[in-house]
Write a protein that holds these residues in place. Sequence first.
Motif: not given
Length: 269
Positions: A211, A226, A230, A236, A240
């Motif tokens: 990452s 990010k 998602c 994911t 979050v």
Amino acid sequence: MEQKIGFIGLGNMGTAILQGILGSNIVSGTQLYVYDPHLEKGQALNQTYLVNNLDSARDVARESDIVLVAVKPNVIVDVLNDIQKELKRDTIVISIAAGVTIKTIAKCVGYEQKIVRVMPNTPALVNAAMCSITPNSEITNEDLSIVQTLLNCVGKTEIVPEYLIDAVIGASGSSPAFVFMFIEALADGAVKGGLSRKQAYKFAAQAVLGSAKLLLETGKHPGELKDMVCSPAGTTIEGVQMLEAKGFRAAVIDAVEATINKSKELAEK
């Protein structure tokens, strides 16, 4: 590089920087001069790399064109006072002591001495450090280039003004500890889900490494990266949401702020 480079202190960070320089082959072992109260450390380097193992910090200062002082903040003033008379006018003094300002160093070695304050972090042990470099007014552009060349042997560097060093400590000096806590927590969650401990650490650590590499190499905003993970109604975004509910980002910001405040407190002392 022709300069003689001295190391006073061979703890984890001093040794990591020295090993990085040796591994880069920009200097030979015979150009390095070291002293540590634990004499066996220097003796081992002498036997393996022909590094000059000297009997005192003063001897290192006398022989070197660049002196990296890698001792704890609580003893650096004593060390600097001890070596002051042995320093040449053009010797570059590098300090990696947290909370010890250039003004404090200059009081010990003289305001006309060339001084560089460096804030590395522990990934220097694997040549993946992030180091800030803060020179005083006596450092020339050529001097700065030499210091950068040395420290680039153990990772990456950025030149920053001294008033930002406290923020650097929060962003990279202390943050490896936070990252290790995050990796450990990720692994704990994976173990709870059935992975072996060994596999869980490997998956979590590689995810963090990858990452960070993705962020640095693409230059994209972390929020954008990010969002790429998602998927709508996916796994994911559920995670979050839970992190947001538990105050994850606020906790990290508070942790960084706490390290900054502590760094300022140390500098004032």
